[in-house]
Design a protein around this motif. Structure first.
Motif, PDB file in Angstrom:
ATOM      1  N   GLN A   1       0.863  -1.169   0.000  1.00 41.98           N
ATOM      2  CA  GLN A   1       0.000   0.000   0.000  1.00 41.98           C
ATOM      3  C   GLN A   1       0.901   1.220   0.000  1.00 41.98           C
ATOM      4  N   LYS A   2       0.299   2.345  -0.257  1.00 36.77           N
ATOM      5  CA  LYS A   2       1.074   3.585  -0.302  1.00 36.77           C
ATOM      6  C   LYS A   2       1.882   3.776   0.978  1.00 36.77           C
ATOM      7  N   THR A   3       1.296   3.388   2.097  1.00 35.83           N
ATOM      8  CA  THR A   3       1.957   3.654   3.379  1.00 35.83           C
ATOM      9  C   THR A   3       3.050   2.646   3.712  1.00 35.83           C
ATOM     10  N   ILE A   4       3.052   1.502   3.008  1.00 34.50           N
ATOM     11  CA  ILE A   4       3.955   0.427   3.416  1.00 34.50           C
ATOM     12  C   ILE A   4       5.285   0.532   2.683  1.00 34.50           C
ATOM     13  N   LYS A   5       6.286   1.052   3.388  1.00 34.11           N
ATOM     14  CA  LYS A   5       7.618   1.226   2.803  1.00 34.11           C
ATOM     15  C   LYS A   5       8.526   0.126   3.355  1.00 34.11           C
ATOM     16  N   VAL A   6       9.768   0.137   2.906  1.00 36.31           N
ATOM     17  CA  VAL A   6      10.751  -0.743   3.527  1.00 36.31           C
ATOM     18  C   VAL A   6      11.048  -0.138   4.893  1.00 36.31           C
ATOM     19  N   TYR A   7      10.702  -0.855   5.911  1.00 37.61           N
ATOM     20  CA  TYR A   7      10.731  -0.259   7.240  1.00 37.61           C
ATOM     21  C   TYR A   7      12.057  -0.477   7.946  1.00 37.61           C
ATOM     22  N   ASN A   8      12.315   0.351   8.910  1.00 37.26           N
ATOM     23  CA  ASN A   8      13.391   0.119   9.868  1.00 37.26           C
ATOM     24  C   ASN A   8      12.758  -0.030  11.236  1.00 37.26           C
ATOM     25  N   GLY A   9      12.908  -1.156  11.829  1.00 33.87           N
ATOM     26  CA  GLY A   9      12.406  -1.339  13.188  1.00 33.87           C
ATOM     27  C   GLY A   9      10.914  -1.577  13.244  1.00 33.87           C
ATOM     28  N   ARG A  10      10.498  -2.074  14.413  1.00 32.98           N
ATOM     29  CA  ARG A  10       9.105  -2.477  14.569  1.00 32.98           C
ATOM     30  C   ARG A  10       8.145  -1.292  14.538  1.00 32.98           C
ATOM     31  N   VAL A  11       8.613  -0.119  14.983  1.00 27.36           N
ATOM     32  CA  VAL A  11       7.711   1.031  14.998  1.00 27.36           C
ATOM     33  C   VAL A  11       7.252   1.335  13.578  1.00 27.36           C
ATOM     34  N   GLU A  12       8.220   1.434  12.671  1.00 24.66           N
ATOM     35  CA  GLU A  12       7.855   1.735  11.277  1.00 24.66           C
ATOM     36  C   GLU A  12       7.052   0.598  10.651  1.00 24.66           C
ATOM     37  N   ALA A  13       7.456  -0.629  10.985  1.00 23.05           N
ATOM     38  CA  ALA A  13       6.739  -1.782  10.419  1.00 23.05           C
ATOM     39  C   ALA A  13       5.272  -1.739  10.827  1.00 23.05           C
ATOM     40  N   LEU A  14       5.033  -1.496  12.118  1.00 26.05           N
ATOM     41  CA  LEU A  14       3.656  -1.506  12.611  1.00 26.05           C
ATOM     42  C   LEU A  14       2.889  -0.279  12.120  1.00 26.05           C
ATOM     43  N   GLU A  15       3.599   0.859  12.055  1.00 27.11           N
ATOM     44  CA  GLU A  15       2.939   2.065  11.559  1.00 27.11           C
ATOM     45  C   GLU A  15       2.467   1.854  10.115  1.00 27.11           C
ATOM     46  N   SER A  16       3.313   1.121   9.354  1.00 27.69           N
ATOM     47  CA  SER A  16       2.971   0.933   7.942  1.00 27.69           C
ATOM     48  C   SER A  16       1.705   0.100   7.759  1.00 27.69           C
ATOM     49  N   ILE A  17       1.378  -0.724   8.748  1.00 24.47           N
ATOM     50  CA  ILE A  17       0.130  -1.509   8.612  1.00 24.47           C
ATOM     51  C   ILE A  17      -0.946  -0.987   9.567  1.00 24.47           C
ATOM     52  N   LYS A  18      -0.831   0.295   9.902  1.00 21.21           N
ATOM     53  CA  LYS A  18      -1.752   0.828  10.908  1.00 21.21           C
ATOM     54  C   LYS A  18      -3.213   0.693  10.476  1.00 21.21           C
ATOM     55  N   SER A  19      -3.477   0.982   9.208  1.00 17.75           N
ATOM     56  CA  SER A  19      -4.886   0.922   8.792  1.00 17.75           C
ATOM     57  C   SER A  19      -5.423  -0.505   8.952  1.00 17.75           C
ATOM     58  N   PHE A  20      -4.551  -1.475   8.714  1.00 20.50           N
ATOM     59  CA  PHE A  20      -4.956  -2.873   8.942  1.00 20.50           C
ATOM     60  C   PHE A  20      -5.229  -3.102  10.425  1.00 20.50           C
ATOM     61  N   LEU A  21      -4.282  -2.663  11.261  1.00 16.16           N
ATOM     62  CA  LEU A  21      -4.444  -2.887  12.702  1.00 16.16           C
ATOM     63  C   LEU A  21      -5.727  -2.232  13.223  1.00 16.16           C
ATOM     64  N   VAL A  22      -5.996  -1.027  12.731  1.00 14.86           N
ATOM     65  CA  VAL A  22      -7.170  -0.296  13.196  1.00 14.86           C
ATOM     66  C   VAL A  22      -8.448  -1.048  12.833  1.00 14.86           C
ATOM     67  N   SER A  23      -8.443  -1.680  11.654  1.00 16.93           N
ATOM     68  CA  SER A  23      -9.687  -2.292  11.180  1.00 16.93           C
ATOM     69  C   SER A  23      -9.939  -3.685  11.760  1.00 16.93           C
ATOM     70  N   GLN A  24      -8.991  -4.217  12.497  1.00 13.85           N
ATOM     71  CA  GLN A  24      -9.190  -5.568  13.030  1.00 13.85           C
ATOM     72  C   GLN A  24     -10.048  -5.538  14.296  1.00 13.85           C
ATOM     73  N   LYS A  25     -10.529  -6.732  14.677  1.00  9.56           N
ATOM     74  CA  LYS A  25     -11.451  -6.790  15.808  1.00  9.56           C
ATOM     75  C   LYS A  25     -10.789  -7.353  17.061  1.00  9.56           C
ATOM     76  N   GLU A  26      -9.675  -8.062  16.896  1.00  4.76           N
ATOM     77  CA  GLU A  26      -9.073  -8.732  18.033  1.00  4.76           C
ATOM     78  C   GLU A  26      -8.650  -7.721  19.093  1.00  4.76           C
ATOM     79  N   LYS A  27      -8.760  -8.132  20.365  1.00  2.00           N
ATOM     80  CA  LYS A  27      -8.425  -7.222  21.450  1.00  2.00           C
ATOM     81  C   LYS A  27      -6.916  -7.120  21.628  1.00  2.00           C
ATOM     82  N   TYR A  28      -6.218  -8.245  21.438  1.00  2.00           N
ATOM     83  CA  TYR A  28      -4.779  -8.255  21.709  1.00  2.00           C
ATOM     84  C   TYR A  28      -3.965  -8.503  20.445  1.00  2.00           C
TER      85      TYR A  28
END
Lengths: 402, 382
Positions: B97-124
């Motif tokens: 996706q536009k937001t998903i770049k080659v990341y450095n570190g977990r912060v960037e990796a997770l930020e890049s899939i933020k829209s996915f994380l936001v849309s999920q239902k799981e609590k943890y």
């Protein structure tokens, strides 16, 4: 969307001459060759031949077979259109029947075949070990403009009277069919594998069903009827490895032949014609420092600390220290305890052989001779002795002889 | 199966490229997650199988590079029963996706899939690397997390810091973490500690509420932070309730070639094999190999072998992957031979690691040592 050819696999056989091995198991589901079941061969042949629609006709003890086939995923037969389907006998609005004969089994599932509107139907047998290209067979059928073709093997003339024989002219056209004749006129034995034009098969199935005298059997009824009507019938010669593993002796022998692919002709190592099977999910097998392994095949999940010679260990077999396994077929999940001796026999799945027990022995005169076998899930107690002719249906107590 | 989490309670995130830099030879044409291990597996099979067994059926692998082998291995995820309409197994490559770049570190990796994380239902969210080979009961870890009411639970192990981590940094700049734990509360988080002796060594496995994770990542990302542990957890060690979960089961860490070799060899001991595979099945891609064949004249002792091998020579103290062929008169001792390695007649291998599809021609001799194994790269012919 029509399919060119649909396969119908006859898998209802009880396999009564496999005795304790098929007590709770249909013969096609009997394990073979280390990680396969007999039915993996015809199913894999279908897939490798480009056939993606397979009906499996079950009747006897279908639970494990159904479970094994599942959605067909191990053979790549989980398809949107086509795929593999288990077809049991079923109850209809008027009357319900067990399959009366091989032809009746197909007759009961005409609707299944119709759904795919095929030009050809291949009838397969679920109890043979054979690697065969059914597409090659189909090309033969088409080239001969045949209405019916049967795969045949040349057998030694001395054995010919044990088989259903096809008498042919110089063009392989079938002129006569002899079922286990005293005086064979041919040595071309039927393998029980047929290709029919679907319109012809359907016509003859319906006619046969209407005949109250009929046994509803391909060999005894349908083929003679086709001959009577002078249909275009041809014999397709197959010269690869083929074995009906219908007896304990032949099942044992075929397993031993797997150990010797250079001479026996049954090569499971052929990358171009893989036999697929449902995976056991075990980790790699382990050969301990104390183990001796010679001329054997060993599958995932085995743990070998004893001696294994000229034997096949299926998935998850344990051979403890000091145990000896020789010329044996040891099916999945068996445990051979310390000091036990297992020779020249077949152990069904999950058999436990107690410490210092003895199962089977080499025949005095060499050759196949007698092959002992132990039914699946049984326990052979410590120090028990299972003789070379034993058919073991029940647990054998400690120290007992049978 | 015990301790299965309730459906849709947790989703999994795996970082398949973590610590790639520690095993440059092995990741030349793949990534950490798809390194072959233990005769028939890839490293990632262990974490995926553990998660799947715990009922986690929504697992994402955020790939950084070299992920073709991973996609090939995982396919639709059906071998792990993760071919699902909802969730299932997803490989997220860079630029997906536009937001998903080659990341450095977990912060960037997770930020890049933020829209996915936001849309999920799981609590943890359960996070893990792939170089930790263990058969962890994630259900228990999640239970412990819920029970403690922690913000973050980190799984650690009491062990010494691997030697190669303590050496001066060479070409690798990978970070590792050790913890001070009081009760279960993590009071200090050290980055690249050189301490000797047993420490609380982080396994980099975390359980955290999805919404908290999103908030923490958002805050860190706008400040230009990259590293979850160093930049997010360590500075907030007093503000966040970080609980430690001490894992005392069998673990194999892959952190250099030596450990790769040793951890494979360690599984030749039955107790170790049982300890790793005992807690539950580990699934992998099926290859439909025939059973392994030991031809007359073969001599084998202390060997772990997968299906599909043909052994005619001598093999001792070795791990053989699927489809390895050892010809007549060849000797293989103290070796790890990956898939479809062919050892020709009369060849002699000792302390050798071969990658996939390696051919050792007849009569050749390759000898490494206990501390340094000869490595033959993928598809090479010696």
């Amino acid at each position: 969307m029509a399919k060119e050819m649909v396969a119908m696999l006859l898998a209802g056989g009880q396999g009564s001459r496999l005795y304790a091995l098929t007590q709770n198991l249909a013969k096609p589901a009997v394990p073979f060759g280390g990680k396969y079941r007999i039915i993996d061969f015809p199913i894999s042949n279908c897939v490798n031949s480009g056939i993606d629609t397979v009906g499996v006709l079950t009747q006897y003890q279908p639970v494990e077979l159904n479970n094994y086939i599942g959605n067909g995923q191990p053979w790549d037969l989980d398809r949107l259109y086509g795929g593999i389907h288990v077809l049991p006998p079923y109850q209809k609005a008027s009357g319900s029947d067990w399959f009366k004969g091989t032809a009746n089994a197909i007759y009961q599932h005409i609707a299944f075949i119709e759904k795919y509107d095929p030009q050809y139907v291949i009838i397969l047998s679920g109890d043979q070990i054979c690697k065969q290209d059914y597409n090659d067979f189909l090309q033969f059928h088409k080239a001969k403009n045949a209405e019916f073709s049967v795969a045949v093997m040349e057998v030694p003339w001395d054995d010919a009277s044990r088989f259903g024989l096809m008498v042919t002219d110089e063009n392989d056209k079938i002129t006569e069919f002899q079922e286990k004749p005293k005086n064979p006129k041919s040595n071309l034995a039927s393998m029980g594998i047929y290709i029919f034009n679907w319109d012809i098969l359907k016509k003859y199935l319906i006619e046969d069903e209407a005949d109250p005298e009929s046994e509803n059997d391909f060999g005894n009824n349908i083929i003679p009827n086709l001959l009577r009507d002078e249909r275009r019938m041809y014999a397709y010669r197959f010269d690869g490895y083929w074995k009906d593993v219908g007896t304990i002796g032949s099942l044992w022998e075929a397993n031993m032949e797997v150990l010797d692919p250079e001479n026996s002709g049954i090569d499971l190592f052929d990358e171009d014609w893989k036999i697929y099977s449902r995976n056991s999910g075990h980790t790699g097998h382990r050969i301990a420092p104390s183990a001796v392994v010679e001329d054997s095949m060993i599958t995932d999940g085995c743990d070998v600390k004893g001696t294994v010679k000229h034997s096949i260990l299926y998935a998850g077999v344990t051979v403890e220290e000091g145990a000896v396994v020789e010329d044996a077929v040891v099916m999945g999940g068996c445990t051979i305890k310390a000091g036990a001796v297992v020779k020249h026999c077949i152990l069904g799945e999950n058999v436990e052989v107690g410490e210092n027990a003895v199962v089977g022995e080499h025949p005095a005169g060499g050759g196949i001779g007698d092959v002992a076998h132990v039914g699946p899930g049984l326990k052979i107690g410590a120090n028990a002795v299972v003789g070379p002719t034993a058919k073991v249906y029940e647990d054998v107590k400690e120290g007992e002889k049978c | 199966m015990l301790n299965k989490v309730i459906n849709n309670e947790a989703l999994g995130v795996i970082f398949p490229n973590s610590y790639d830099g520690l095993v440059p030879e092995l990741v030349k044409e793949r990534l950490m997650a798809s390194i072959p291990f233990a005769s028939r597996y890839r490293l990632v099979d262990f974490v995926i199988s553990s998660m799947a067994r715990a009922g986690i059926d929504n697992i994402s692998l955020i790939a950084r590079e070299n992920y073709l082998s991973l996609m090939d291995h995982l396919g639709s995820g059906r071998e792990w029963d993760l071919a699902r309409k909802n969730g299932g197994l997803n490989v997220i490559p860079p630029y997906a996706q536009k937001t998903i770049k080659v990341y450095n570190g977990r912060v960037e990796a997770l930020e890049s899939i933020k829209s996915f994380l936001v849309s999920q239902k799981e609590k943890y969210v359960v996070m893990s690397d792939a170089n930790v080979v263990a058969n962890i009961n994630y259900g228990e870890v999640i239970e412990a997390h819920k029970k403690s009411g922690a913000d973050v639970t980190v799984v650690y192990r009491k062990q010494e810091i691997p030697e190669n981590f303590k050496k001066p940094l060479g070409t690798n700049h990978d970070l590792y973490y050790t913890l001070d734990v009081e009760g279960n509360r993590v009071t200090q988080l050290f980055v690249n500690s050189k301490r000797d002796g047993e420490v609380n060594f982080s396994m980099n496995i975390y359980v955290i509420e999805r919404e908290l994770l999103i908030r923490l990542i958002d805050e860190a990302y706008v400040l230009g932070f990259t590293c979850f542990e160093r930049d997010v957890l360590a500075p907030q060690i007093d503000m966040l309730d970080i609980q430690g979960y001490c894992y005392d089961g069998y673990v194999a860490f892959i952190h250099d070639m030596k450990s790769y070799f040793d951890e494979n060899m360690r599984l030749l001991e039955a107790d170790n094999l049982d300890a790793l595979f005992g807690p539950g099945p580990v699934w992998t891609k099926i290859r439909d190999d025939n059973p392994t064949r030991y031809i007359k004249g073969a001599k084998v002792s202390n060997v772990m072998a997968a299906d599909g091998c043909v052994i005619e020579g001598e093999v001792e103290n070795s791990v053989l992957f699927r489809g390895v062929k050892v010809a007549k008169g060849a000797k293989v001792k103290n070796c790890v031979l990956m898939q479809d390695t062919v050892v020709g007649e009369g060849a002699n291998l000792e302390y050798v690691i071969t990658d996939k599809d390696v051919t050792i021609t007849s009569g050749k001799s390759l000898v490494g040592t206990d501390s340094f194994q000869v490595f033959v790269a993928k598809k090479q012919t010696v």
